[in-house]
Design an enzyme around this catalytic site. Structure first.
Site, PDB file in Angstrom:
ATOM      1  N   GLU A  55      -1.861  19.098 -51.244  1.00 21.54           N
ATOM      2  CA  GLU A  55      -1.053  17.806 -51.257  1.00 21.54           C
ATOM      3  C   GLU A  55       0.290  18.141 -50.399  1.00 21.54           C
ATOM      4  O   GLU A  55       1.375  18.731 -50.834  1.00 21.54           O
ATOM      5  CB  GLU A  55      -0.642  17.439 -52.605  1.00 21.54           C
ATOM      6  CG  GLU A  55      -1.749  16.993 -53.368  1.00 21.54           C
ATOM      7  CD  GLU A  55      -1.298  16.283 -54.763  1.00 21.54           C
ATOM      8  OE1 GLU A  55      -1.612  14.982 -54.738  1.00 21.54           O
ATOM      9  OE2 GLU A  55      -0.337  16.719 -55.523  1.00 21.54           O
ATOM     10  N   SER A  79      -0.756   9.603 -51.017  1.00 23.90           N
ATOM     11  CA  SER A  79      -0.733   8.395 -50.283  1.00 23.90           C
ATOM     12  C   SER A  79      -2.344   7.877 -50.173  1.00 23.90           C
ATOM     13  O   SER A  79      -2.622   7.170 -48.940  1.00 23.90           O
ATOM     14  CB  SER A  79       0.094   8.091 -49.134  1.00 23.90           C
ATOM     15  OG  SER A  79       1.513   8.262 -49.508  1.00 23.90           O
ATOM     16  N   GLU A 118       5.851  17.786 -58.351  1.00 30.14           N
ATOM     17  CA  GLU A 118       6.812  17.258 -59.188  1.00 30.14           C
ATOM     18  C   GLU A 118       7.046  18.081 -60.242  1.00 30.14           C
ATOM     19  O   GLU A 118       8.288  17.867 -60.830  1.00 30.14           O
ATOM     20  CB  GLU A 118       6.315  15.730 -59.672  1.00 30.14           C
ATOM     21  CG  GLU A 118       6.322  14.663 -58.559  1.00 30.14           C
ATOM     22  CD  GLU A 118       5.404  13.478 -58.494  1.00 30.14           C
ATOM     23  OE1 GLU A 118       5.037  13.152 -59.807  1.00 30.14           O
ATOM     24  OE2 GLU A 118       5.140  12.935 -57.557  1.00 30.14           O
ATOM     25  N   GLY A 129       3.469  10.036 -52.487  1.00 30.43           N
ATOM     26  CA  GLY A 129       4.354   8.772 -52.830  1.00 30.43           C
ATOM     27  C   GLY A 129       5.037   8.166 -51.512  1.00 30.43           C
ATOM     28  O   GLY A 129       6.006   7.399 -51.649  1.00 30.43           O
ATOM     29  N   HIS A 144       1.854  20.735 -59.666  1.00 29.80           N
ATOM     30  CA  HIS A 144       2.061  19.710 -58.955  1.00 29.80           C
ATOM     31  C   HIS A 144       3.543  19.785 -58.423  1.00 29.80           C
ATOM     32  O   HIS A 144       4.326  20.210 -59.035  1.00 29.80           O
ATOM     33  CB  HIS A 144       1.845  18.365 -60.010  1.00 29.80           C
ATOM     34  CG  HIS A 144       1.949  17.134 -59.201  1.00 29.80           C
ATOM     35  ND1 HIS A 144       2.999  16.688 -58.778  1.00 29.80           N
ATOM     36  CD2 HIS A 144       0.867  16.525 -58.625  1.00 29.80           C
ATOM     37  CE1 HIS A 144       2.716  15.469 -57.996  1.00 29.80           C
ATOM     38  NE2 HIS A 144       1.497  15.277 -57.900  1.00 29.80           N
ATOM     39  N   GLY A 191      -2.264   9.227 -56.963  1.00 36.34           N
ATOM     40  CA  GLY A 191      -1.378   8.899 -57.771  1.00 36.34           C
ATOM     41  C   GLY A 191      -1.554   7.474 -57.987  1.00 36.34           C
ATOM     42  O   GLY A 191      -1.885   6.796 -58.724  1.00 36.34           O
ATOM     43  N   ASN A 235      -4.115  10.964 -61.232  1.00 37.45           N
ATOM     44  CA  ASN A 235      -2.813  11.458 -61.763  1.00 37.45           C
ATOM     45  C   ASN A 235      -1.933  10.276 -62.056  1.00 37.45           C
ATOM     46  O   ASN A 235      -1.407   9.602 -61.228  1.00 37.45           O
ATOM     47  CB  ASN A 235      -2.102  12.421 -60.755  1.00 37.45           C
ATOM     48  CG  ASN A 235      -1.042  12.821 -61.331  1.00 37.45           C
ATOM     49  OD1 ASN A 235      -0.685  12.821 -62.544  1.00 37.45           O
ATOM     50  ND2 ASN A 235      -0.258  13.608 -60.505  1.00 37.45           N
ATOM     51  N   TRP A 236      -2.127   9.771 -63.569  1.00 38.97           N
ATOM     52  CA  TRP A 236      -1.346   8.470 -63.584  1.00 38.97           C
ATOM     53  C   TRP A 236       0.249   8.854 -63.729  1.00 38.97           C
ATOM     54  O   TRP A 236       0.950   7.992 -64.083  1.00 38.97           O
ATOM     55  CB  TRP A 236      -1.545   8.272 -65.254  1.00 38.97           C
ATOM     56  CG  TRP A 236      -3.011   7.312 -65.249  1.00 38.97           C
ATOM     57  CD1 TRP A 236      -3.956   7.487 -64.250  1.00 38.97           C
ATOM     58  CD2 TRP A 236      -3.741   6.847 -66.151  1.00 38.97           C
ATOM     59  NE1 TRP A 236      -5.254   6.840 -64.681  1.00 38.97           N
ATOM     60  CE2 TRP A 236      -4.987   6.487 -65.942  1.00 38.97           C
ATOM     61  CE3 TRP A 236      -3.287   6.691 -67.634  1.00 38.97           C
ATOM     62  CZ2 TRP A 236      -6.031   6.164 -66.646  1.00 38.97           C
ATOM     63  CZ3 TRP A 236      -4.225   6.080 -68.368  1.00 38.97           C
ATOM     64  CH2 TRP A 236      -5.624   5.717 -68.045  1.00 38.97           C
ATOM     65  N   LYS A 237       0.752  10.166 -63.866  1.00 42.07           N
ATOM     66  CA  LYS A 237       2.032  10.513 -63.872  1.00 42.07           C
ATOM     67  C   LYS A 237       2.655   9.743 -65.175  1.00 42.07           C
ATOM     68  O   LYS A 237       1.945   9.844 -66.036  1.00 42.07           O
ATOM     69  CB  LYS A 237       2.725  10.213 -62.613  1.00 42.07           C
ATOM     70  CG  LYS A 237       1.984  10.540 -61.346  1.00 42.07           C
ATOM     71  CD  LYS A 237       3.020  10.751 -60.147  1.00 42.07           C
ATOM     72  CE  LYS A 237       2.148  11.159 -59.098  1.00 42.07           C
ATOM     73  NZ  LYS A 237       2.971  11.314 -57.667  1.00 42.07           N
TER      74      LYS A 237
HETATM   75  P1  PGA Z   1       0.411   9.340 -54.559  1.00 46.88           P
HETATM   76  O1  PGA Z   1       0.664  10.596 -55.316  1.00 46.88           O
HETATM   77  O2  PGA Z   1      -1.204   8.994 -54.240  1.00 46.88           O
HETATM   78  O3  PGA Z   1       1.025   8.381 -55.198  1.00 46.88           O
HETATM   79  O4  PGA Z   1       1.045   9.567 -53.297  1.00 46.88           O
HETATM   80  C1  PGA Z   1      -0.228  11.890 -55.064  1.00 46.88           C
HETATM   81  C2  PGA Z   1       0.107  12.939 -56.155  1.00 46.88           C
HETATM   82  O5  PGA Z   1       1.283  13.054 -56.620  1.00 46.88           O
HETATM   83  O6  PGA Z   1      -0.713  13.637 -56.697  1.00 46.88           O
END
Ligand code: PGA
Length: 252
Positions: free
Chosen positions: A167, A212, A99, A173, A97, A233, A11-13
């Protein structure tokens, strides 16, 4: 569609900041995947890069989107429809997600997206997870509700187009991932809910872990956490680290 056994979703966000970097990252990952046999990899770049990266898909590498509207078309400023995604060889769509949920997406809203995506034969990566773990175990009820509502009206046939990404929000993050034993426990719980909802066919649903993950913890998370893969991420933006993770998982 070939049955996927191990799945790693990047997931490149809202990264990277240029098309040139996006092409380089995708190209480096594609090259590095030549020796990977059993693991399916999905890259989810920002929408604006999809048209330039749609040469990427091959039997083990797929394109995904990070979100979709649940509507086909119309007056929805700033939204992208799931039908529009089809033209760009998108076969996976992340929905719900945390976010996105932070912007107010409810379980009911997320469910509309799951129905839309699976109805077009794309795979919905349905994200679930609690914001904190309380001693009373209320987070279990929270996860159960996310699954019950998120999968409402998804029949057994459509279930084959659903992947669950567990998640825990507090691990996204963050500095540390959840421990493999806690991941195992939660994945058993998720599996039980799915079995109660769908019967034995629920055993075919892939359950991923996200939060993470890096090249130092990925192997034990998948092996000892008994999950079918990962949603990654930050580390999906570093081709070398991401490929290391994929190869570790491919070797299990
Ligand atoms: P992260 O993000 O690997 O940077 O913790 C995971 C995600 O939001 O899917």
């Amino acid at each position: 569609m070939k049955k996927v056994k191990k799945l790693i979703v990047g997931n490149w966000k809202m990264n990277p900041t240029s098309l040139a970097e996006a092409k380089k990252l995708a190209g480096d990952i594609k090259k590095g995947l030549r020796s990977v046999k059993k693991t399916t990899v999905v890259l989810c770049p920002p929408f604006v890069y999809l048209s330039s990266l749609n040469t990427i898909p091959n039997p083990t590498l797929f394109l995904g989107a990070q979100n979709t509207s649940s509507e086909i078309s119309g007056s929805f400023t700033g939204e992208v429809s799931y039908v529009q995604l089809l033209d760009f060889k998108v076969s996976y769509v992340i929905v719900g997600h945390s976010e996105r949920r932070a912007y107010g997406e409810t379980d009911e809203f997320v469910n509309k997206k799951v129905r839309a995506v699976t109805g077009e034969g794309m795979t919905a990566v349905l994200c679930i997870g609690e914001s904190r773990r309380d001693k009373e175990g209320n987070y279990l009820e929270f996860i159960k509700q996310q699954l019950h509502i998120g999968l409402q009206d998804i029949n057994k046939k459509s279930l084959s187009y659903v992947v669950i990404a567990y998640e825990p929000i507090w691990a996204i993050g963050a500095k540390y991932a959840m421990t493999p034993s806690d991941i195992h426990e939660t994945s058993i719980f998720v599996r039980k809910i799915l079995r109660d909802m769908y019967g034995p066919i629920a055993d075919d649903v892939l359950i991923l872990y996200g939060g993470s993950v890096d090249n130092t913890n990925a192997l034990e998370i998948v092996r000892d956490g008994f999950v079918s893969g990962l949603l990654i991420g930050r580390e999906s933006l570093k081709a070398k680290n991401f490929l290391e993770i994929v190869k570790q998982i491919d070797g299990i």
